[in-house]
Design a protein around this motif. Structure first.
Motif, PDB file in Angstrom:
ATOM      1  N   ASN A  49     -13.702  -2.499   3.289  1.00  0.00           N
ATOM      2  CA  ASN A  49     -13.376  -3.848   2.815  1.00  0.00           C
ATOM      3  C   ASN A  49     -12.243  -4.471   3.613  1.00  0.00           C
ATOM      4  N   GLY A  50     -11.832  -3.798   4.703  1.00  0.00           N
ATOM      5  CA  GLY A  50     -10.769  -4.339   5.536  1.00  0.00           C
ATOM      6  C   GLY A  50      -9.383  -4.025   5.040  1.00  0.00           C
ATOM      7  N   LEU A  51      -9.271  -3.342   3.882  1.00  0.00           N
ATOM      8  CA  LEU A  51      -7.954  -3.040   3.337  1.00  0.00           C
ATOM      9  C   LEU A  51      -7.461  -1.683   3.844  1.00  0.00           C
ATOM     10  N   HIS A  72       0.835  -1.197   0.000  1.00  0.00           N
ATOM     11  CA  HIS A  72       0.000   0.000   0.000  1.00  0.00           C
ATOM     12  C   HIS A  72       0.871   1.249   0.000  1.00  0.00           C
ATOM     13  N   LYS A  73       0.544   2.174  -0.904  1.00  0.00           N
ATOM     14  CA  LYS A  73       1.233   3.454  -0.954  1.00  0.00           C
ATOM     15  C   LYS A  73       0.199   4.559  -0.744  1.00  0.00           C
ATOM     16  N   GLY A  74       0.608   5.599  -0.011  1.00  0.00           N
ATOM     17  CA  GLY A  74      -0.335   6.684   0.259  1.00  0.00           C
ATOM     18  C   GLY A  74       0.334   8.041   0.166  1.00  0.00           C
ATOM     19  N   THR A  75      -0.456   9.096   0.456  1.00  0.00           N
ATOM     20  CA  THR A  75       0.046  10.469   0.450  1.00  0.00           C
ATOM     21  C   THR A  75       0.949  10.690   1.646  1.00  0.00           C
ATOM     22  N   PHE A 131      -2.618   5.273   7.899  1.00  0.00           N
ATOM     23  CA  PHE A 131      -3.511   4.268   7.319  1.00  0.00           C
ATOM     24  C   PHE A 131      -4.457   3.703   8.363  1.00  0.00           C
ATOM     25  N   PHE A 132      -5.665   3.341   7.872  1.00  0.00           N
ATOM     26  CA  PHE A 132      -6.623   2.646   8.720  1.00  0.00           C
ATOM     27  C   PHE A 132      -7.402   1.678   7.829  1.00  0.00           C
ATOM     28  N   ALA A 133      -8.083   0.670   8.429  1.00  0.00           N
ATOM     29  CA  ALA A 133      -8.820  -0.340   7.669  1.00  0.00           C
ATOM     30  C   ALA A 133     -10.092   0.274   7.126  1.00  0.00           C
TER      31      ALA A 133
END
Length: 788
Positions: A97-99, A84-87, A92-94
């Motif tokens: 869909n749990g992802l 997982h890549k983010g800003t 991050f949190f679930a």
């Protein structure tokens, strides 16, 4: 044969297995127990496009991104990203869909400044929430006066903090303004350190604001509004030589009149007290008595300190500045050097060095001069230098004087010119005659070359708009005309002033209203010209033909409600009432909406609630009631009503300090004293005067009060905490004021017992002020801006 069959079977199964890998990812095999099972042989693919016919669990390195993205195939959701890549800064949190998912604007970590933001992605504090916070409790630090625990983003020294256990402080601008304290269990005290401004009502324990003129009184368990006393509730009675008149009210106060038993009201009274230079005079019915006022005033200097002693009371010694030479700086250069500190003990010493070893070779052996040159010869040879001279000329009354180097010559008369020394020549149309002297001056004659003396004369002058034209024999010449033009209005008349010449004033037209246009529409019509003589008239038309249907047909009221009815129906509104109580002449009246009730008399005090005591020559009888008033009887204890006449005397001699004594047959008493604690001081001219009532004494360290400090104001300017000690032995009524002008608190302690209702004995902070007064033997009360 059996083993051969088994071998063939295994070989067949193995061939079948390889054939299935080539065409499928799920195969059926027989395990060691001979049971058929399905085995998935997942593939790992690296490509920029998705593999075809994927099976659940297949892995794909998607090389279309840099770096490659790892994905796994799911029969339901398709290719799922395994990393997982983010800003930047997202937490991050679930997701649903749990992802892992993110919301950068609502949950943000500032890794540069180590700050967490909730509801914001630009936190300015360690933890910042944009929005409301709900919590069962917040365990916070106590904070300080200058940095409260609960403060504001743009005002960090304003807010709420906890100064100590069971205390809440409110600070504004770094200064504690208010505190809520629990000095004892269940007892809460609100302390306002600064100004308390009340713009609303002040309620008592019954939640009442009282009425105008009432005062707030303590009931021991709370407070209550009561009527203010005016004196009439207290009965005063006298007897013997005294009589009473008046009602005891503000309008008619009690008047006690005494009877002079011996017929004279003046023989005990001093009729005047006067003072002149060095003399005090007291006059009564026995005459005037005078006594000299003896003063002493000396100055003394000891160990460099000067002291002024007036009437035996010495001032504080002041050290005189002593010059010892060190205040003067001596500097040298070249062959000189300086030693010593320049003081009396170590004076400056200037030492010169003879650079060539001879102290005689500086002596001149000859001096000579020539034109503008001076030559000086010594053992080193001859040295010459130009002589600088001054030379000035002055002329006075036709005589010239030369002053060289300040020495004036004899004045010489100058020759006087008569004109002949000046040569005048002419040419062209001019000729010259005469010698140019006083007797025969030059005469210049001009010839008119064209034979006409008039052809230079202007033959015409004409003007047009802003232009002036002048004509002579040489032709016409024109130039622009510069004009000035000003307008002025005075008393309704306008005047034009051109080139300084004013026109006749012309009255301006005056507006009479007709220049204003009034229009109307609908039910209104307008007539008239709008002038003073014919003003506008606006006439309205009753559109429904009835001028009465706006009239109220009925008015009714019920409790707090008024109802008005007209042709349009009924309208109701609440009724606003007024209710006032007043007390006059001992009777209370209630006035509602301007209508006063019947006055009801209040219970009247009869005097017995007031206790009257007497001692000495007075005795009291009676119960203090209307029926049995107090009776005060005075006794003349020595049988004489005249032995109060005073005589005035003063001690004289080498030790006199200005004391003045009044004497009579009963003894003596001091009138003027020079004691250090008395505010009356004997001056250097012999007169008595009041010394300064308030003396401000600055302090920077611990201090113990003395008797002479009575009435003084102490200011403590210290960076550290200091202590003011109150010793035993101070007289009742002794008082001082204490102010903290520095950052160091002042603690009031000492041998005397110090009392304060809240047990606070320390100034609250910078600019706090407190008062101390001795109320009983070795007992003091402390009030003011204090803290524990």
């Amino acid at each position: 044969m059996f083993y051969k069959n088994i071998k063939q079977f295994l070989l067949f199964s193995l061939c079948l297995f390889f054939v299935q890998i080539a065409i499928a990812q799920e195969v059926t095999v027989i395990n060691q127990k001979g049971t058929k099972i399905n085995v998935v042989n997942n593939k790992v693919t690296t490509s920029a496009t998705a593999p075809s016919n994927p099976f659940e669990g297949d892995v794909w390195y998607d090389s279309s991104t840099t770096p490659s993205t790892v994905k796994i195939y799911d029969d339901v959701s398709g290719w799922l990203i395994m990393e997982h890549k983010g800003t930047t800064g997202s937490v991050f949190f679930a997701g649903a869909n749990g992802l892992p998912t993110e919301n950068n604007s609502q949950l943000f970590w500032d890794s540069t400044n180590n700050r967490l933001g909730v509801g914001t992605n630009s936190p300015t504090n360690k933890f910042e929430v944009s929005g409301a916070i709900g919590a069962q409790g917040i365990l916070n630090s106590d904070g300080t006066e200058n940095e409260p625990a609960f403060r504001f983003k743009d005002d960090t020294n304003t807010g709420m903090y906890s100064p100590a256990a069971d205390e809440i402080g409110f600070t504004v601008g770094g200064v504690e303004a208010m505190k809520i304290d629990e000095p004892t269990t269940g007892n809460t005290v609100v302390i306002v350190n600064q100004t308390l401004e009340l713009q609303g009502k002040l309620l008592d324990k019954s939640n009442s604001a009282g009425t105008a003129g009432q005062v707030l009184s303590s009931t021991a368990t709370g407070t209550s509004w009561i009527n203010s006393a005016n004196g009439s509730e207290t009965k005063v009675t006298v007897a013997g030589i005294n009589t009473i008149s008046g009602a005891g009210t503000t309008a008619s106060p009690y008047l006690i009149t005494g009877t002079e038993v011996d017929g004279s009201i003046t023989n005990e009274i001093n009729t005047s007290v006067a003072s002149s230079v060095n003399t005090l005079t007291v006059t009564d019915s026995g005459g005037a008595k005078s006594a000299p006022i003896v003063n002493s005033n000396t100055l003394s200097i000891t160990s460099g300190a000067i002291t002024s002693t007036v009437n035996g009371v010495a001032s504080t010694a002041i050290t005189l500045p002593v010059a010892n030479g060190s205040e003067t700086k001596v500097t040298v250069a070249g062959i000189n050097s300086i030693s010593g500190a320049g003081t009396t003990a170590s004076p400056y010493l200037i030492t010169g060095t003879e650079v060539d070893g001879s102290v005689t070779n500086e002596i001149n052996t000859s001096v000579a001069s020539s034109v503008n040159t001076l030559t000086v010869t010594d053992s080193g040879g001859a040295k010459s230098a130009p002589i600088v001279n001054s030379n000035a000329l002055s002329i006075t009354s036709g005589a010239i004087t030369s002053t060289v180097n300040g020495v004036a010559s004899t004045a010489i008369t100058l020759p006087v010119a008569n004109g002949s020394e000046t040569k005048v020549t002419a040419a062209g149309i001019n000729s010259i005659s005469g010698a140019g002297t006083t007797a025969s001056p030059y005469l210049i004659t001009g010839t008119e070359v064209d034979g006409s003396v008039t052809n230079e004369i202007n033959t015409s002058v004409a003007s047009s708009v802003n232009t002036l034209t002048v004509t002579d024999s040489g032709g016409a010449k024109s130039a622009p005309i510069v004009n000035s033009n000003a307008l002025s209005i005075a008393s309704g008349a306008i005047t034009s002033t051109v080139n300084g010449v004013a026109s006749t004033a012309i009255a301006l037209p005056i507006a009479d209203g007709s220049e204003t246009k009034v229009t109307a529409a609908g039910i209104n019509a307008i007539s008239g010209a709008g002038t003073t003589a014919s003003p506008y008239l606006i006439t309205g038309t009753e559109v429904d033909g009835s001028i009465t249907n706006e009239i109220n047909t009925s008015v009714a009221s019920s409790v707090n409600t008024l109802t008005v009815t007209d042709s349009g129906g009924a309208k109701s509104a609440p009724i606003v009432n007024s209710n006032a109580l007043s007390i006059a002449s001992g009777a209370i009246t209630s006035t509602v909406n301007g209508v006063a009730s019947t006055a009801i008399a209040l219970p009247i005090a009869d005097g017995s609630e007031t206790k009257v005591t007497a001692a000495g020559i007075n005795a009291i009888s009676g119960a203090g009631t209307t029926a049995s008033p107090y009776l005060i009887t005075g006794t003349e204890i020595d049988g004489s009503v005249t032995n109060e006449l005073q005589t005035l005397s003063q001690s004289i001699g080498a030790s006199a300090t200005g004391d003045i004594t009044l004497s009579n047959s009963g003894g003596t008493a001091k009138v003027v004293s020079a004691n250090a604690n008395n505010q009356i001081t004997a001056g250097t001219d012999g007169g008595a005067y009041l010394s300064a009532v308030v003396i401000v004494v600055p302090k920077t360290a611990n201090y113990t009060l003395v008797a002479a400090d009575n009435g003084k104001v102490f200011t403590f300017n210290s960076a550290a905490a200091v202590t003011l000690t109150v010793p035993t032995g101070l007289t009742i009524g002794y008082n001082v004021s204490i102010y903290q002008t520095g950052i160091g608190n002042v603690t009031i302690a000492g041998g005397a017992t110090i009392l304060n209702r809240l047990s606070r004995f320390k100034t609250a902070g910078k600019d706090a002020g407190v008062g101390l007064i001795i109320t009983a033997t070795n007992t003091a009360h402390l009030t003011g801006d204090l803290k524990k």
